[in-house]
Write a protein that holds these residues in place. Structure first.
Motif, PDB file in Angstrom:
ATOM      1  N   LEU A 176       2.373 -10.698  -0.860  1.00  0.00           N
ATOM      2  CA  LEU A 176       2.988 -10.627  -2.186  1.00  0.00           C
ATOM      3  C   LEU A 176       4.025  -9.512  -2.089  1.00  0.00           C
ATOM      4  O   LEU A 176       3.688  -8.357  -1.857  1.00  0.00           O
TER       5      LEU A 176
ATOM      6  N   ASP B 215       6.644  -6.987  -3.484  1.00  0.00           N
ATOM      7  CA  ASP B 215       6.845  -6.241  -4.724  1.00  0.00           C
ATOM      8  C   ASP B 215       8.316  -6.188  -5.100  1.00  0.00           C
ATOM      9  O   ASP B 215       9.150  -5.738  -4.318  1.00  0.00           O
TER      10      ASP B 215
ATOM     11  N   LYS C   2      -0.285  -8.037  -9.981  1.00  0.00           N
ATOM     12  CA  LYS C   2      -0.111  -8.029  -8.522  1.00  0.00           C
ATOM     13  C   LYS C   2      -1.382  -7.544  -7.832  1.00  0.00           C
ATOM     14  O   LYS C   2      -1.783  -8.081  -6.788  1.00  0.00           O
TER      15      LYS C   2
ATOM     16  N   THR D 225      -3.629  -9.416  -4.803  1.00  0.00           N
ATOM     17  CA  THR D 225      -3.814  -8.894  -3.447  1.00  0.00           C
ATOM     18  C   THR D 225      -5.272  -8.507  -3.196  1.00  0.00           C
ATOM     19  O   THR D 225      -5.790  -8.699  -2.094  1.00  0.00           O
TER      20      THR D 225
ATOM     21  N   TYR E 175      -0.039  -4.802   1.020  1.00  0.00           N
ATOM     22  CA  TYR E 175       0.832  -4.709  -0.159  1.00  0.00           C
ATOM     23  C   TYR E 175       1.711  -3.470  -0.045  1.00  0.00           C
ATOM     24  O   TYR E 175       1.218  -2.350  -0.005  1.00  0.00           O
TER      25      TYR E 175
END
Length: 918
Positions: free
Chosen positions: A52, A54, A74, A78, A90
């Protein structure tokens, strides 16, 4: 003997109150000390990679509630992925260039730019930005967000800027980058060009004027002397008028009114007549627009021609069908004028003030010039009508002030050259919500060029050199060299070094025979900065990958980061930088209003944390349909807090009843569990399956509601309630007791894992109290797969039917209480008459029926005239004739049968005799 001492009452040190605001910072410090993020990454190494990526928040100011919503979502994803078979690093990031930081320094920090060089000012900007990054990083970590906080990506770092230069160079190499003069959004308040993504629309009151241009050369279509009427809401652009555009296929009319002849589109005659208060207008001639091509009119107050041109952008939606054309102040105007060989005229400077190219209005700010120009039009007899309208108008999203279209020399990325490739990639992406695909597709479909240059100081320089003949120089050699310089020294050297020092040693060019070069002074659009993160971060860190699995941001990023990332990635790699886009809505107050200081309805994450705790805020995020706009208020948080308390106390009850349970020795094998316990584990398996499916679909509100419902209904009002009569009353190693404890243990450990992505502080605390767990943190475990419980179908059907019967019995008991037949349900004896064979079979063969219904006696019979009718059974409720046992509180006719314990039922007397007498 005090019978209380013979009961196996629940015992736990796990506190009833969460005390989250005080405990959570301590917990976060523990995680940091134990390097929990690194331990999670090490544990999941070798699993399929899930990234994922950011989207970088802007490094200026404290976090608002929208930041919290975004970051927590988010973190849900994760954390879940790392507990469900994936390796999910992440890397958080920050966007650090741009006007707001310049403004913060000059206005808030009182930095005097005039007393320092550009490089010195940029250094101040960098220091300020890093201070903001550090402040926001602390606030993000306080939300419980887990990630690589010590090694984030930041758009001002050397490695990032070097990667961005390479993206620019690759796009230039493919011919997508060019410099040209054309109208762009210009912000006088920022003194810079803006991209579409930096525009927001607000209502503005503007003048609405109808103006005449007298025909001087009719080209055998008009006689001359006719007056072409235009309509505009921007009187200030009249000094820049160089023509009038007609639609080639529209029919135009010459209209006689009060001894004057006017030209307008015939279809608009009725509307224009009403606006201008024409009485009995007469159409004396009509012609097709294309016939009037290159007819010449005269500018109302300047001694110059205004050429009649043809353009398909002309409509009859409003106005007169004759469009005032100022190619320096409108995109359509610019395009049509260019096709006629007319250069753009833009007589306003960077601050929006008229130059000497607009005689009579020099030195006047464009917006203030509206009145002076309107008065001039009236003075020369060209003004037919002055009115005012309120309409949606583009504003600078940073300064909140109006923008203008202004033709200037800028750098562009030619989106149209690879637009179809972008549109094809959009179709390959997964979209949550689905409408996101249409939204971005339409934006890209209608997009021409992206203005990527800005006339500011704080940003990444556009790496272009100029020869002595002013030709831009962008080559593989120069790009590679500048990229390496930035990687070593940072981009500030662009402003510290001369052009010759920034070029490779011995560099020569046909455009500079004397070896003299200059450099571009503009910087790149900040969306080009963040839009390059796929190269700088995803491709730049070996443990990540491009494309990322997910980009997740607010719905405003369709025109922002989603758009710029997709554009640069497709330009450079031919592929989208993301497989999935998830967008969330905005956070509103409890009444659905936008938050603002003036309304006093702003919710600040730090204050929510101090009052309620982070896990309450996180639980709120899990409870809302985040893909639409969401609401938050004190009342809403209070409701969430009640739900949290229910979940916490459910866990506490199970923990307390596991005080004497050792899973290594006391766990009952699944095949030997009591039916009710197997049934509850089946229900748990259903819950796990549903929750995992919701996590996989990035839908969190069903998780919140299902888990809360499971705690409140399946557990608290049934399984935890009836089991007290076994857990407290029977002897320690009683098989039914250990079977229930096994059920509790499985439910507790499973649900704690299910909730860890959402309320990690609480689940970590619970984990410390669960007997027999080996992992030092629940974050170092996996969420279990659903337990299928093979060959259990018939038993599930039986217990599902029982739960329906139970609902009927509970209604009957409630009515009996209201009629004062009984007080507590343990005072009751009930008689049940099944209405069908299925129900009869279920109840006739069910042991411990009275316990499951929490009554002292339950009789199943074929007939009872006193029974009241319910849906599945008829039920008769009466007060039990037996005496109340002083240990289990059941009413029983066996009380007194044991002479040693005359106030106990025979069950309790037996337990006490065997376990509590010397």
């Amino acid at each position: 003997m005090d019978y209380k001492d013979t009961l196996l009452m629940p015992k736990t040190a796990f506190p009833m109150r969460g005390n989250l605001p005080n405990k959570e910072p301590v917990r976060q410090a523990q995680w940091e000390e134990m390097n929990i993020y690194e331990k999670v990454q090490k544990r999941t190494e070798g699993r399929p990679l899930f990234v994922l990526h950011d989207g970088p928040p802007y490094a200026n100011g404290d976090l608002h509630i929208g930041h919290a919503l975004n970051q927590i979502l988010k973190d849900f994803i994760t954390r879940y992925k790392s507990m469900s078979g994936f390796h999910a690093p992440y890397v958080p990031g920050w966007d650090t260039h741009g006007l707001p930081i310049e403004t913060a320094l000059t206005k808030k920090k009182k930095v005097d730019r005039k007393k320092m060089s550009i490089a010195e000012f940029r250094q101040k900007c960098a220091e300020y930005a890093m201070g903001q990054v550090n402040s926001q990083r602390t606030q993000f970590k306080q939300l419980g967000a887990r990630g690589e906080w010590d090694n984030p990506y930041i758009t001002l770092t050397k490695d990032y800027e070097a990667a961005q230069i390479r993206v620019f160079g690759e796009m230039a190499k493919k011919g997508y980058i060019y410099k040209g003069k054309k109208p762009v959004y210009w912000s006088p308040s920022s003194e810079s060009a803006l991209a579409e993504a930096e525009i927001e629309y607000q209502d503005k009151r503007s003048a609405s004027i109808y103006v005449t241009f007298e025909v001087t050369d009719g080209k055998d279509v008009l006689d001359g002397g006719e007056k072409i009427i235009i309509w505009t809401t921007t009187p200030w652009t009249i000094p820049a008028n160089l023509g009038i555009t007609l639609h080639p296929d529209l029919i135009y009319a010459v209209v006689a009114v009060n001894e004057e002849k006017y030209v307008i589109a015939k279809d608009l005659l009725e509307e224009v007549s009403e606006v201008l208060d024409w009485k009995d207008p007469q159409v004396v001639k009509t012609f097709k627009g294309e016939e009037a091509d290159r007819v010449i009119a005269r500018h109302p107050f300047y001694d110059r021609d205004s050429l009649i041109m043809l353009g398909d952008h002309v409509t009859t939606d409003a106005g007169t069908g004759c469009v005032h054309t100022a190619p320096g102040h409108g995109e359509d105007d610019f395009i049509v004028a260019r096709s006629y060989g007319i250069e753009a005229l833009s007589p306003v400077d960077d601050k929006g003030v008229f130059t000497d190219e607009a005689p009579g209005f020099e030195g006047i700010f464009y917006d203030k010039a509206n009145q002076a120009i309107t008065e001039k039009l009236d003075e020369v007899g060209a003004l037919l009508k002055l009115g005012f309208i309120t309409h949606s108008y583009p504003h600078d999203w940073r300064t909140k002030k109006p923008t203008i279209f202004r033709a200037t020399s800028q750098w562009f990325a030619s989106i149209k050259d690879f637009r179809q490739d972008i549109l094809d990639e959009i179709k390959r992406v997964n979209w949550y919500p689905a409408w996101g695909e249409t939204r971005l597709y339409n934006m890209v479909r209608d997009r021409e060029d992206w203005c990527i240059s800005r006339q500011r100081s704080w940003g990444v320089p556009i790496p272009v050199f100029y020869g002595e003949d002013k030709t831009p120089i962008i080559t593989d050699v120069t790009i590679d060299h500048v990229s390496k310089l930035f990687a070593e020294h940072g981009s500030n050297i662009w402003f510290e070094w001369d052009a010759k020092d920034l070029l490779p040693e011995g560099f020569i060019s046909e455009h500079s025979p004397n070896g003299t070069f200059t450099k571009e002074t503009d910087i790149m659009d900040v969306w080009f900065d963040s839009g390059s993160s796929h190269q700088a971060v995803l491709a730049g860190r070996p443990y990540l990958k491009r494309p990322a699995d997910i980009y997740l941001e607010g719905s405003d990023q369709y025109r922002g980061w989603f758009n710029s990332s997709l554009s640069t990635a497709v330009a450079v790699t031919g592929e989208s930088p993301f497989k999935t886009i998830i967008s969330h809505g905005f956070v509103l107050d409890g009444n659905g209003r936008k938050m603002s200081k003036s309304l006093g309805n702003v919710m600040v994450p730090s204050k929510v944390q101090k009052q309620w705790g982070v896990d309450i805020l996180r639980l709120w995020v899990s409870s809302v349909d985040y893909q639409a706009d969401v609401r938050i208020s004190q009342e809403i948080l209070k409701q969430i807090s009640e739900a949290y308390r229910k979940i916490r106390n459910t866990f506490r009850f199970m923990l307390a009843n596991l005080a004497d349970f050792d899973p290594a020795t006391d766990r009952v094998p699944e095949s030997e569990l009591e039916e009710v316990d197997r049934y509850m584990l089946h229900q748990l398996g259903e819950l796990v399956g549903n929750v995992r499916e919701s996590y996989d679909k990035y839908e969190f509100s069903p998780i919140f509601h299902e888990i809360h419902n499971f705690c409140a209904v399946d557990l608290s009002s049934f399984y935890l309630d009836f089991a007290k009569d076994v857990l407290y009353i029977e002897e320690k190693d009683n098989k039914r007791r250990r079977s229930i404890q096994t059920g509790y243990y499985e439910i507790l450990t499973t649900m704690v894992k299910l909730l860890t992505p959402i309320i990690p502080h609480t689940t970590e605390e619970i984990w410390e109290y669960i007997p027999g767990v080996e992992e030092e943190s629940v974050q170092l475990t996996d969420i279990p797969e659903p337990n299928k419980m093979e060959d259990f179908t018939e038993t599930v059907a039986k217990w599902d039917q029982f739960m329906k019967v139970r609902d009927d019995v509970l209604k009957a008991l409630e009515e009996a209480r209201n009629e004062k037949i009984i007080g507590k349900s343990l005072e009751a004896k009930i008689t049940i008459v099944p209405k069908d064979e299925e129900t009869k079979a279920v109840l006739k063969n069910m042991e411990h029926l009275h316990q499951y219904l929490i009554v002292s006696e339950a009789v199943v019979t074929d007939n009872n005239e006193e029974a009241k009718a319910y849906k599945y059974v008829d039920v008769a409720v009466e007060k039990h004739p037996g005496e109340k046992c002083q240990r289990c509180w059941m009413a029983s006719e066996t009380v007194g049968e044991d002479k040693d314990y005359p106030d106990l039922c025979t069950r309790c007397a037996s337990v006490v005799k065997e376990n509590y007498t010397a």
